[in-house]
Design an enzyme around this catalytic site. Structure first.
Site, PDB file in Angstrom:
ATOM      1  N   ASP A   1      -6.605   4.982  -4.088  1.00  0.00           N
ATOM      2  CA  ASP A   1      -6.540   3.859  -3.152  1.00  0.00           C
ATOM      3  C   ASP A   1      -5.452   2.934  -3.689  1.00  0.00           C
ATOM      4  O   ASP A   1      -5.644   2.228  -4.686  1.00  0.00           O
ATOM      5  CB  ASP A   1      -7.893   3.136  -3.098  1.00  0.00           C
ATOM      6  CG  ASP A   1      -7.969   2.167  -1.928  1.00  0.00           C
ATOM      7  OD1 ASP A   1      -6.901   1.767  -1.433  1.00  0.00           O
ATOM      8  OD2 ASP A   1      -9.086   1.816  -1.530  1.00  0.00           O
TER       9      ASP A   1
ATOM     10  N   SER B   1     -12.787  -5.454  -2.980  1.00  0.00           N
ATOM     11  CA  SER B   1     -12.292  -4.310  -3.763  1.00  0.00           C
ATOM     12  C   SER B   1     -13.217  -3.826  -4.869  1.00  0.00           C
ATOM     13  O   SER B   1     -14.283  -4.383  -5.121  1.00  0.00           O
ATOM     14  CB  SER B   1     -10.915  -4.602  -4.368  1.00  0.00           C
ATOM     15  OG  SER B   1     -11.034  -5.302  -5.590  1.00  0.00           O
TER      16      SER B   1
ATOM     17  N   ASP C   1       0.846  -1.204   0.000  1.00  0.00           N
ATOM     18  CA  ASP C   1       0.000   0.000   0.000  1.00  0.00           C
ATOM     19  C   ASP C   1       0.883   1.256   0.000  1.00  0.00           C
ATOM     20  O   ASP C   1       0.640   2.191  -0.773  1.00  0.00           O
ATOM     21  CB  ASP C   1      -0.901   0.046   1.250  1.00  0.00           C
ATOM     22  CG  ASP C   1      -1.832  -1.148   1.394  1.00  0.00           C
ATOM     23  OD1 ASP C   1      -3.053  -0.971   1.399  1.00  0.00           O
ATOM     24  OD2 ASP C   1      -1.328  -2.292   1.515  1.00  0.00           O
TER      25      ASP C   1
ATOM     26  N   GLU D   1      -5.305   7.287   0.404  1.00  0.00           N
ATOM     27  CA  GLU D   1      -5.685   6.611   1.659  1.00  0.00           C
ATOM     28  C   GLU D   1      -4.565   6.622   2.702  1.00  0.00           C
ATOM     29  O   GLU D   1      -4.817   6.788   3.887  1.00  0.00           O
ATOM     30  CB  GLU D   1      -6.088   5.151   1.366  1.00  0.00           C
ATOM     31  CG  GLU D   1      -6.492   4.425   2.657  1.00  0.00           C
ATOM     32  CD  GLU D   1      -6.874   2.965   2.471  1.00  0.00           C
ATOM     33  OE1 GLU D   1      -6.871   2.463   1.326  1.00  0.00           O
ATOM     34  OE2 GLU D   1      -7.166   2.329   3.502  1.00  0.00           O
TER      35      GLU D   1
ATOM     36  N   LYS E   1     -15.329  -5.348  -8.016  1.00  0.00           N
ATOM     37  CA  LYS E   1     -16.792  -5.521  -8.142  1.00  0.00           C
ATOM     38  C   LYS E   1     -17.359  -4.552  -9.183  1.00  0.00           C
ATOM     39  O   LYS E   1     -18.160  -4.926 -10.021  1.00  0.00           O
ATOM     40  CB  LYS E   1     -17.484  -5.271  -6.786  1.00  0.00           C
ATOM     41  CG  LYS E   1     -17.188  -6.328  -5.732  1.00  0.00           C
ATOM     42  CD  LYS E   1     -18.018  -6.118  -4.484  1.00  0.00           C
ATOM     43  CE  LYS E   1     -17.477  -5.093  -3.514  1.00  0.00           C
ATOM     44  NZ  LYS E   1     -16.204  -5.415  -2.889  1.00  0.00           N
TER      45      LYS E   1
ATOM     46  N   ARG F   1     -23.947  -2.552  -1.540  1.00  0.00           N
ATOM     47  CA  ARG F   1     -23.093  -2.319  -0.372  1.00  0.00           C
ATOM     48  C   ARG F   1     -23.951  -1.588   0.665  1.00  0.00           C
ATOM     49  O   ARG F   1     -23.965  -0.372   0.751  1.00  0.00           O
ATOM     50  CB  ARG F   1     -21.893  -1.465  -0.771  1.00  0.00           C
ATOM     51  CG  ARG F   1     -20.816  -1.334   0.301  1.00  0.00           C
ATOM     52  CD  ARG F   1     -19.690  -0.466  -0.240  1.00  0.00           C
ATOM     53  NE  ARG F   1     -18.554  -0.389   0.656  1.00  0.00           N
ATOM     54  CZ  ARG F   1     -17.538  -1.252   0.654  1.00  0.00           C
ATOM     55  NH1 ARG F   1     -17.514  -2.248  -0.192  1.00  0.00           N
ATOM     56  NH2 ARG F   1     -16.536  -1.100   1.502  1.00  0.00           N
TER      57      ARG F   1
ATOM     58  N   THR G   1      -7.355  -4.604   0.804  1.00  0.00           N
ATOM     59  CA  THR G   1      -6.071  -5.090   1.342  1.00  0.00           C
ATOM     60  C   THR G   1      -6.224  -6.492   1.943  1.00  0.00           C
ATOM     61  O   THR G   1      -5.323  -7.333   1.821  1.00  0.00           O
ATOM     62  CB  THR G   1      -5.525  -4.099   2.404  1.00  0.00           C
ATOM     63  OG1 THR G   1      -5.508  -2.798   1.824  1.00  0.00           O
ATOM     64  CG2 THR G   1      -4.122  -4.454   2.847  1.00  0.00           C
TER      65      THR G   1
ATOM     66  N   ILE H   1      -4.004   0.178  -2.630  1.00  0.00           N
ATOM     67  CA  ILE H   1      -4.499  -1.204  -2.683  1.00  0.00           C
ATOM     68  C   ILE H   1      -5.887  -1.169  -2.058  1.00  0.00           C
ATOM     69  O   ILE H   1      -6.036  -0.893  -0.869  1.00  0.00           O
ATOM     70  CB  ILE H   1      -3.607  -2.200  -1.898  1.00  0.00           C
ATOM     71  CG1 ILE H   1      -2.226  -2.321  -2.559  1.00  0.00           C
ATOM     72  CG2 ILE H   1      -4.278  -3.579  -1.855  1.00  0.00           C
ATOM     73  CD1 ILE H   1      -1.311  -3.365  -1.921  1.00  0.00           C
ATOM     74  N   ASP H   2      -6.888  -1.413  -2.873  1.00  0.00           N
ATOM     75  CA  ASP H   2      -8.239  -1.514  -2.343  1.00  0.00           C
ATOM     76  C   ASP H   2      -8.535  -2.993  -2.160  1.00  0.00           C
ATOM     77  O   ASP H   2      -8.254  -3.795  -3.047  1.00  0.00           O
ATOM     78  CB  ASP H   2      -9.231  -0.882  -3.324  1.00  0.00           C
ATOM     79  CG  ASP H   2     -10.652  -0.934  -2.799  1.00  0.00           C
ATOM     80  OD1 ASP H   2     -10.843  -0.720  -1.581  1.00  0.00           O
ATOM     81  OD2 ASP H   2     -11.572  -1.176  -3.597  1.00  0.00           O
TER      82      ASP H   2
ATOM     83  N   HIS I   1     -18.155  -5.135   6.223  1.00  0.00           N
ATOM     84  CA  HIS I   1     -18.154  -3.985   5.311  1.00  0.00           C
ATOM     85  C   HIS I   1     -19.507  -3.750   4.661  1.00  0.00           C
ATOM     86  O   HIS I   1     -19.766  -2.668   4.141  1.00  0.00           O
ATOM     87  CB  HIS I   1     -17.102  -4.175   4.199  1.00  0.00           C
ATOM     88  CG  HIS I   1     -15.700  -4.108   4.719  1.00  0.00           C
ATOM     89  ND1 HIS I   1     -14.606  -4.264   3.909  1.00  0.00           N
ATOM     90  CD2 HIS I   1     -15.214  -3.889   5.968  1.00  0.00           C
ATOM     91  CE1 HIS I   1     -13.498  -4.159   4.640  1.00  0.00           C
ATOM     92  NE2 HIS I   1     -13.846  -3.927   5.890  1.00  0.00           N
TER      93      HIS I   1
ATOM     94  N   ASP J   1     -12.547   4.653  -2.272  1.00  0.00           N
ATOM     95  CA  ASP J   1     -13.104   3.304  -2.433  1.00  0.00           C
ATOM     96  C   ASP J   1     -14.135   3.243  -3.554  1.00  0.00           C
ATOM     97  O   ASP J   1     -14.649   2.152  -3.856  1.00  0.00           O
ATOM     98  CB  ASP J   1     -13.772   2.828  -1.128  1.00  0.00           C
ATOM     99  CG  ASP J   1     -12.750   2.327  -0.115  1.00  0.00           C
ATOM    100  OD1 ASP J   1     -11.688   1.839  -0.536  1.00  0.00           O
ATOM    101  OD2 ASP J   1     -13.016   2.433   1.106  1.00  0.00           O
TER     102      ASP J   1
HETATM  103  N1  LIG Z   1     -16.970  -0.842   8.404  1.00  0.00           N
HETATM  104  C1  LIG Z   1     -16.760  -0.684   7.119  1.00  0.00           C
HETATM  105  N2  LIG Z   1     -17.813  -0.571   6.267  1.00  0.00           N
HETATM  106  C2  LIG Z   1     -17.619  -0.417   4.950  1.00  0.00           C
HETATM  107  N3  LIG Z   1     -16.387  -0.360   4.366  1.00  0.00           N
HETATM  108  C3  LIG Z   1     -15.314  -0.460   5.169  1.00  0.00           C
HETATM  109  C4  LIG Z   1     -15.432  -0.625   6.560  1.00  0.00           C
HETATM  110  N4  LIG Z   1     -14.191  -0.702   7.090  1.00  0.00           N
HETATM  111  C5  LIG Z   1     -13.323  -0.575   6.044  1.00  0.00           C
HETATM  112  N5  LIG Z   1     -14.001  -0.423   4.899  1.00  0.00           N
HETATM  113  C6  LIG Z   1     -13.505  -0.208   3.556  1.00  0.00           C
HETATM  114  O1  LIG Z   1     -13.762  -1.366   2.767  1.00  0.00           O
HETATM  115  C7  LIG Z   1     -12.768  -1.411   1.760  1.00  0.00           C
HETATM  116  C8  LIG Z   1     -12.683  -2.771   1.177  1.00  0.00           C
HETATM  117  O2  LIG Z   1     -13.978  -3.209   1.021  1.00  0.00           O
HETATM  118  P1  LIG Z   1     -14.402  -4.083  -0.173  1.00  0.00           P
HETATM  119  O3  LIG Z   1     -15.857  -4.088  -0.367  1.00  0.00           O
HETATM  120  O4  LIG Z   1     -13.644  -3.621  -1.322  1.00  0.00           O
HETATM  121  O5  LIG Z   1     -13.878  -5.508   0.104  1.00  0.00           O
HETATM  122  S1  LIG Z   1     -14.278  -6.441   1.252  1.00  0.00           S
HETATM  123  O6  LIG Z   1     -15.272  -5.789   2.080  1.00  0.00           O
HETATM  124  O7  LIG Z   1     -13.028  -6.634   1.971  1.00  0.00           O
HETATM  125  O8  LIG Z   1     -14.758  -7.629   0.652  1.00  0.00           O
HETATM  126  C9  LIG Z   1     -11.559  -1.035   2.506  1.00  0.00           C
HETATM  127  O9  LIG Z   1     -10.632  -0.543   1.559  1.00  0.00           O
HETATM  128  P2  LIG Z   1      -9.070  -0.881   1.775  1.00  0.00           P
HETATM  129  O10 LIG Z   1      -8.706  -0.380   3.134  1.00  0.00           O
HETATM  130  O11 LIG Z   1      -8.462  -0.057   0.693  1.00  0.00           O
HETATM  131  O12 LIG Z   1      -8.892  -2.348   1.602  1.00  0.00           O
HETATM  132  C10 LIG Z   1     -12.026   0.028   3.491  1.00  0.00           C
HETATM  133  O13 LIG Z   1     -11.820   1.338   3.058  1.00  0.00           O
HETATM  134 MG   LIG Z   2     -10.162   0.741  -0.220  1.00  0.00          MG
HETATM  135 MG   LIG Z   3      -6.600   0.694   0.420  1.00  0.00          MG
HETATM  136 MG   LIG Z   4      -7.202   0.321   3.862  1.00  0.00          MG
END
Ligand SMILES: Nc1ncnc2c1ncn2[C@@H]1O[C@H](COP(=O)(O)OS(=O)(=O)O)[C@@H](OP(=O)(O)O)[C@H]1O
Ligand SMILES: [Mg+2]
Ligand SMILES: [Mg+2]
Ligand SMILES: [Mg+2]
Length: 421
Positions: free
Chosen positions: A200, A331, A112, A135, A334, A348, A205, A202-203, A307, A361
Site C-alpha cells: 500500500d 492508516s 501513491d 493497490e 494504528k 475495525r 490517503t 500510501i495507506d 471505514h 491494508d
Molecule cells: N468502506 C470501507 N470500509 C473499510 N475500509 C475502507 C472502506 N473504503 C476504503 N477503505 C480502506 O480504508 C483504508 C484507510 O483506512 P484507515 O482505517 O487506515 O484510515 S481511515 O479510515 O481513513 O481513518 C483505505 O486505504 P487507502 O486507500 O490506502 O487510504 C481503504 O483501502
Molecule cells: Mg490502504
Molecule cells: Mg493506499
Molecule cells: Mg486507496
C-alpha cells in the site's frame, strides 16, 4: 529405503544437524548463504511447530542462525519504504498533490503512484521472481501525459542520500516507461503459494491529504502468511514512549521528532527506528504494553466513520470498562501504535458485511503486532486469511490486541455484533 524413510531422515535428522553445525562454526559467506537456504527450507518442513525458529518478541537484537532468514528481504523492504517516504513527503510539501478520484470514490494522488513505482522497482531489482499485490496501477498515468510527467519528476528526485543503500534497491528507475511498467507489476492475484508482497504505497490517503497520519506499507507473504512487515510512518513521533492522544490524528504534519520505520520478521520480534534519508538508522525492539486491567486500555480506530463503525466500537469500549476516549488516526499507524504500546486495542468493525478488506491494508501491520506480542483476528475471532487473493474475503471486521486481552475483547465484540443480527 522407502521414500518415506528418506524424507523423514532428511526432515528430522539431517536438516537440524546441518543447522546446528552451521551455527557452531564460523562459516565463509557461501556456506552461510546455504545455511540460510536450509533455514528457509525448514519453514516448509516445520510449518506449524517452529520451535527452533520462534523466539520471544524483541529477539531481533540477538544475532544467530535464526536472524539470518529474511535479512535481505527486510533490508530491501526498509530501504524501499524509506526511499518512498522521501517522495510522499515531497508531495505533501508541494502545492499540488495531483489528486484523482477512483471508481470506488476514494482518492489517489501522485504520491501513491510514485511510491508504488519506486517500491516495486526495488523489489523487482532484488527479487525478480517475486510477485506484488499493489493497490494502484498505471491506467490513469498512461491516459494523462501531464500527470505522468509530474509523477516521473517526483520519482527521479527521490533518492537515498547513501549510494550503497541506493544500490541495494537498484538505484534510479531508468525511464518513464519503466516507471509505468513497475507500477503495473502490482497486479498479482495473490494466493496461497510462494512469495508475494502486499504493498500500500500510501495507506490513509485521506489522512495524508489533510496532514494527518499515513503509512507506506509493505509486507512479504510466504505461502499466504505475512512474514516480513515494514511500515513507514512519517508523521508519528520517533519516541516509542510518546503518549498517544487524540491530537495524533488531527494535525501531525512531519516535523521535529517525527518519522518512524517499524518492522518485523516472523519469529524475530518487532522493532522501530527513526525514518531517515540515507542508510538505515539503528533499531530498537518494541513490544505491546502488558496491561492487566482492561479499563486502562486505549483503543485505536479509523478517522473515517465510513471505514469502521464508531458507534459499535464506542459500545464495545464501554462494555469493556474502557474509559479513555478512543484515539482516531488514519492508516496502519494504528497497528504500529499498539505494537509499541502507545495504544492497546485495534478495532475495525464493518458497516457493511459486503466490504472486503484489502490485504495491503493489514499484512504489514499484522506481522508487526504479532511479533510485538499481540494477535489480530477478524471480529468473530477467525484468523485472517491472506492467502485467498487480493482481499480478506473470508473475514469480517478486524480486532487486534495483546494476546492475553484478545479473548475478552472478542467476547464483547461478538456480543455486540450478535445483538444486531
Ligand atoms: N468502506 C470501507 N470500509 C473499510 N475500509 C475502507 C472502506 N473504503 C476504503 N477503505 C480502506 O480504508 C483504508 C484507510 O483506512 P484507515 O482505517 O487506515 O484510515 S481511515 O479510515 O481513513 O481513518 C483505505 O486505504 P487507502 O486507500 O490506502 O487510504 C481503504 O483501502
Ligand atoms: Mg490502504
Ligand atoms: Mg493506499
Ligand atoms: Mg486507496
Amino acid at each position: 529405503m522407502s521414500p518415506h524413510v528418506t524424507s523423514s531422515s532428511f526432515k528430522y535428522f539431517l536438516i537440524p544437524l546441518l543447522i546446528l553445525a552451521a551455527s557452531l562454526f564460523p562459516l565463509p559467506t557461501f556456506v552461510s548463504r546455504s545455511a540460510t537456504r536450509l533455514f528457509q527450507l525448514t519453514q516448509h518442513f516445520y510449518p506449524s511447530s517452529p520451535t527452533i525458529l520462534h523466539r520471544s518478541p524483541n529477539f531481533s537484537t540477538n544475532r544467530s542462525i535464526a536472524t539470518m532468514a529474511y535479512d535481505k528481504e527486510l533490508e530491501v523492504a526498509l530501504l524501499a519504504v524509506q526511499r518512498a517516504t522521501l517522495l510522499t513527503k515531497s508531495v505533501f510539501s508541494s502545492h499540488s498533490k495531483g489528486t484523482l478520484t477512483k471508481s470506488d470514490a476514494s482518492p489517489v494522488t501522485i504520491g501513491d503512484f510514485g511510491a508504488q513505482a519506486l517500491i516495486i522497482s526495488s523489489i523487482k531489482h532484488a527479487f525478480p521472481e517475486d510477485e506484488v499485490v499493489g493497490e494502484e496501477d498505471a491506467d490513469d498515468l498512461r491516459k494523462d501525459s501531464s500527470l505522468r510527467e509530474l509523477v516521473w519528476e517526483l520519482v527521479q528526485a527521490a533518492k537515498l542520500e547513501d549510494s550503497a543503500a541506493e544500490d541495494k534497491i537498484g538505484g534510479p528507475i531508468a525511464s518513464s516507461d519503466a516507471m509505468l511498467d513497475a507500477l503495473d507489476k502490482g497486479n498479482s492475484a495473490g494466493g496461497r503459494k510462494g512469495r508475494i508482497w502486499a504493498l500500500d504505497p500510501i495507506d490513509g490517503t485521506k489522512g495524508f491529504l489533510r496532514g494527518g497520519q499515513y503509512a507506506v506499507c509493505l509486507a512479504l507473504m510466504v505461502d499466504g502468511v505475512p512474514t516480513v512487515g515494514v511500515l513507514g510512518c512519517p508523521n508519528l513521533p520517533v519516541d516509542d514512549k510518546a503518549p498517544l492522544d487524540a491530537s495524533i490524528g488531527a494535525d501531525a504534519d512531519s516535523g521535529e521528532g517525527k518519522g518512524v520505520l517499524f518492522s518485523a520478521v516472523k519469529g524475530q520480534g518487532a522493532a522501530s527506528r527513526p525514518l531517515g534519508k540515507g542508510a538505515l538508522q539503528t533499531s530498537n525492539p518494541i513490544s505491546m504494553k502488558s496491561i492487566t486491567n482492561m479499563s486502562d486500555a486505549t483503543f485505536c480506530e479509523s478517522v473515517e466513520s465510513g471505514h469502521s463503525n464508531h458507534g459499535d466500537q464506542a459500545n464495545i469500549a464501554s462494555k469493556l470498562g474502557i474509559t479513555k476516549p478512543s484515539v482516531r488516526m488514519d492508516s496502519q499507524a494504528k497497528y504500529a501504535s499498539i505494537a509499541r504500546g502507545a495504544g492497546d486495542v485495534y478495532l475495525r468493525l464493518p458497516f457493511a458485511k459486503k466490504y472486503e478488506e484489502k490485504i495491503w491494508d493489514h499484512a504489514a501491520g499484522v506481522v508487526i503486532v504479532q511479533e510485538a506480542g499481540g494477535e489480530v483476528t477478524d471480529a468473530w475471532g477467525k484468523p485472517l486469511d491472506f492467502g485467498i487473493g487480493r482481499t480478506l474475503k473470508e473475514n469480517n471486521g478486524i480486532v487486534g490486541a495483546p494476546k492475553a486481552l484478545l479473548p475478552r475483547v472478542l467476547e464483547v465484540v461478538k456480543e455486540v455484533l450478535s445483538a444486531k443480527e
